[in-house]
Write a protein that holds these residues in place. Structure first.
Motif, PDB file in Angstrom:
ATOM      1  N   GLU A  46     -19.483  -8.584 -10.450  1.00 21.90           N
ATOM      2  CA  GLU A  46     -18.572  -9.802  -9.459  1.00 21.90           C
ATOM      3  C   GLU A  46     -17.092  -9.855 -10.468  1.00 21.90           C
ATOM      4  O   GLU A  46     -16.982  -9.412 -11.381  1.00 21.90           O
ATOM      5  N   ILE A  47     -16.465 -10.459  -9.471  1.00 16.27           N
ATOM      6  CA  ILE A  47     -15.190 -10.534 -10.299  1.00 16.27           C
ATOM      7  C   ILE A  47     -15.397 -11.232 -12.058  1.00 16.27           C
ATOM      8  O   ILE A  47     -15.525 -11.832 -11.196  1.00 16.27           O
ATOM      9  N   GLY A  48     -14.527 -10.712 -12.759  1.00 15.77           N
ATOM     10  CA  GLY A  48     -14.977 -11.162 -14.245  1.00 15.77           C
ATOM     11  C   GLY A  48     -16.391 -10.792 -14.941  1.00 15.77           C
ATOM     12  O   GLY A  48     -16.253 -10.780 -16.026  1.00 15.77           O
ATOM     13  N   ALA A  49     -16.692 -10.004 -14.813  1.00 13.52           N
ATOM     14  CA  ALA A  49     -17.745  -9.606 -15.263  1.00 13.52           C
ATOM     15  C   ALA A  49     -17.619  -8.279 -15.905  1.00 13.52           C
ATOM     16  O   ALA A  49     -17.014  -7.224 -15.158  1.00 13.52           O
ATOM     17  N   ILE A  50     -18.466  -7.784 -17.233  1.00 14.88           N
ATOM     18  CA  ILE A  50     -18.063  -6.433 -17.505  1.00 14.88           C
ATOM     19  C   ILE A  50     -19.928  -5.948 -17.312  1.00 14.88           C
ATOM     20  O   ILE A  50     -19.369  -4.981 -18.247  1.00 14.88           O
ATOM     21  N   GLY A  51     -20.076  -5.791 -16.235  1.00 12.49           N
ATOM     22  CA  GLY A  51     -22.064  -5.070 -15.898  1.00 12.49           C
ATOM     23  C   GLY A  51     -22.256  -5.177 -15.084  1.00 12.49           C
ATOM     24  O   GLY A  51     -22.019  -6.293 -14.454  1.00 12.49           O
ATOM     25  N   LYS A  52     -22.659  -4.886 -14.664  1.00 11.76           N
ATOM     26  CA  LYS A  52     -23.920  -5.128 -13.880  1.00 11.76           C
ATOM     27  C   LYS A  52     -25.224  -4.075 -14.090  1.00 11.76           C
ATOM     28  O   LYS A  52     -25.888  -3.135 -14.608  1.00 11.76           O
ATOM     29  N   SER A  53     -26.627  -5.420 -13.706  1.00 16.79           N
ATOM     30  CA  SER A  53     -28.163  -4.407 -14.077  1.00 16.79           C
ATOM     31  C   SER A  53     -28.214  -3.797 -12.331  1.00 16.79           C
ATOM     32  O   SER A  53     -28.686  -4.941 -11.507  1.00 16.79           O
ATOM     33  N   LEU A  54     -29.161  -3.214 -12.289  1.00 17.30           N
ATOM     34  CA  LEU A  54     -29.405  -2.317 -10.837  1.00 17.30           C
ATOM     35  C   LEU A  54     -30.407  -1.964 -11.114  1.00 17.30           C
ATOM     36  O   LEU A  54     -31.418  -1.356 -12.130  1.00 17.30           O
ATOM     37  N   THR A  55     -31.468  -1.263  -9.724  1.00 25.12           N
ATOM     38  CA  THR A  55     -32.760  -0.415  -9.943  1.00 25.12           C
ATOM     39  C   THR A  55     -31.594   1.062  -9.348  1.00 25.12           C
ATOM     40  O   THR A  55     -31.727   1.382  -9.482  1.00 25.12           O
ATOM     41  N   TYR A  56     -33.251   1.824  -9.887  1.00 27.03           N
ATOM     42  CA  TYR A  56     -33.170   2.870  -9.711  1.00 27.03           C
ATOM     43  C   TYR A  56     -32.340   3.447  -8.354  1.00 27.03           C
ATOM     44  O   TYR A  56     -32.340   4.464  -7.811  1.00 27.03           O
ATOM     45  N   GLN A  57     -33.478   2.450  -7.335  1.00 28.88           N
ATOM     46  CA  GLN A  57     -33.051   3.111  -5.618  1.00 28.88           C
ATOM     47  C   GLN A  57     -32.443   2.407  -5.426  1.00 28.88           C
ATOM     48  O   GLN A  57     -31.644   3.401  -4.283  1.00 28.88           O
TER      49      GLN A  57
END
Length: 346
Positions: A46-57
């Motif tokens: 989200e705004i202000g974040a420097i990354g994200k964790s996701l699944t391959y799906q």
């Protein structure tokens, strides 16, 4: 380690963003927590974040605007348990591997692909990996072995307990037949391994042994926990009832049929309940350091799966006792090299 790599790349002003991909929601959640803590920021995209964790799906559901935005930045992309993604080209890649080849391969400034079991049971090549020609051996940029991790004090040294029986007698139409081992029984009769792990006497023996060991560990480390890996949902329910009613243990159960499985795993991770019973929800990447005993009663036969389950009890914590024990029925000669101490119980 991956979060530390990201931290240092940010320090050196070599990257702007981090994307992490992993095979399950529980692993993705653990990565999110770790990176948020190490990078001291939000890691939710989200705004202000420097990354994200996701699944391959999730890759296939990210729209073009997401990828267009990402292309404007220098991105470190981290692939956890990369062996799930196969394919040396788009034509032969599996669904997850194809998404990586099409959407990510040319996008990232840096990539870090990780696996505790860097091979596939179907022998297909891992996406983006390099192999020797013509031997077909995987070329790793860096390999950190279990022996190194034990010596460095960041992993427990596992003890593998193989359960066997030298005086097995089976009633048949032709009379009683005796076998000198479970391995010989499985080879020379119509009895399957599934029959063994569903047998009441065998199951009670394994569970009693596991409970005794966990009880011993909890005298020093009161919050130590155990994992029972079941063969099916019904098997898991039966084992959970056995732990509660026969052995007076507190136990929880998580399967793919549970809507709140991730929340249940987190409650167990942060609690003091003795046992968690699972079919396939707690295998690779799931971070529960208080697990120290595993009773392995899955019908999955691959070495890859066994190693992944073994890894659940190897993560060190601050408890006084750092033993790690996995118990399972001996059904074949081990095909892997191990530095751990093996014990053969009667």
């Amino acid at each position: 380690m991956a979060s530390e790599v990201a931290y240092r790349l940010f320090e050196d002003e070599l990257i702007d963003l981090v994307l992490c991909f992993s095979p399950s929601l529980s692993v993705a959640h653990g990565i999110k927590e770790t990176f948020s803590r190490r990078l001291n920021c939000h890691f939710n995209g989200e705004i202000g974040a420097i990354g994200k964790s996701l699944t391959y799906q999730a890759i296939q559901y990210l729209d073009n605007s997401f990828w267009q935005t990402i292309r404007k930045y220098r991105v470190l992309v981290i692939f956890d348990e990369i062996h799930h993604c196969s394919g040396s080209s788009q034509e032969v890649a599996n669904a997850w591997g194809q998404q990586i080849l099409v959407k990510i391969q040319g996008l990232a400034k840096y990539t870090l692909a990780l696996s505790g079991t860097p091979w596939r049971s179907d022998a297909l090549p891992i996406v983006m990996a390099e192999y020797t020609d013509p031997e077909g051996q995987l070329v790793c940029d860096y390999q950190y072995t279990l022996a190194q991790a034990v010596n460095d004090g960041v992993c427990r040294s596992p003890k593998i307990v193989l359960i066997d029986n030298e005086k097995l007698t089976i009633a048949t139409d032709e009379g009683d037949k005796s076998y000198p081992s479970i391995l010989e029984l499985l080879k020379s009769s119509n009895i399957s391994y599934r029959n063994v792990i569903f047998n009441n006497q065998a199951v009670e023996y394994l569970v009693r042994l596991a409970c005794d060991k966990l009880s011993e560990i909890r005298k020093e480390s009161p919050n130590a926990g155990g994992l029972v890996v079941a063969a099916s949902v019904e098997h898991a329910k039966s084992l959970c009832n056995l732990l509660r009613n026969k052995f007076n243990q507190k136990a929880t159960i998580v399967t793919y049929k549970h809507d709140d499985a991730l929340a249940e795993i987190n409650r167990f991770k942060n609690g003091v309940t003795e046992w968690i019973v699972s079919v396939g929800m707690i295998s690779e990447g799931t971070d529960i350091p208080r697990l120290q005993v595993c009773c392995h009663m899955s019908s999955v036969k691959t070495e890859l799966y066994f190693r992944q389950v073994l890894g659940r009890i190897l993560r060190v914590n601050n408890s006084p006792n750092q033993e790690a024990l996995v118990i399972y029925v001996r059904r074949r000669k081990p095909s892997f090299n191990s530095r751990s101490n093996g014990t053969r119980y009667p």
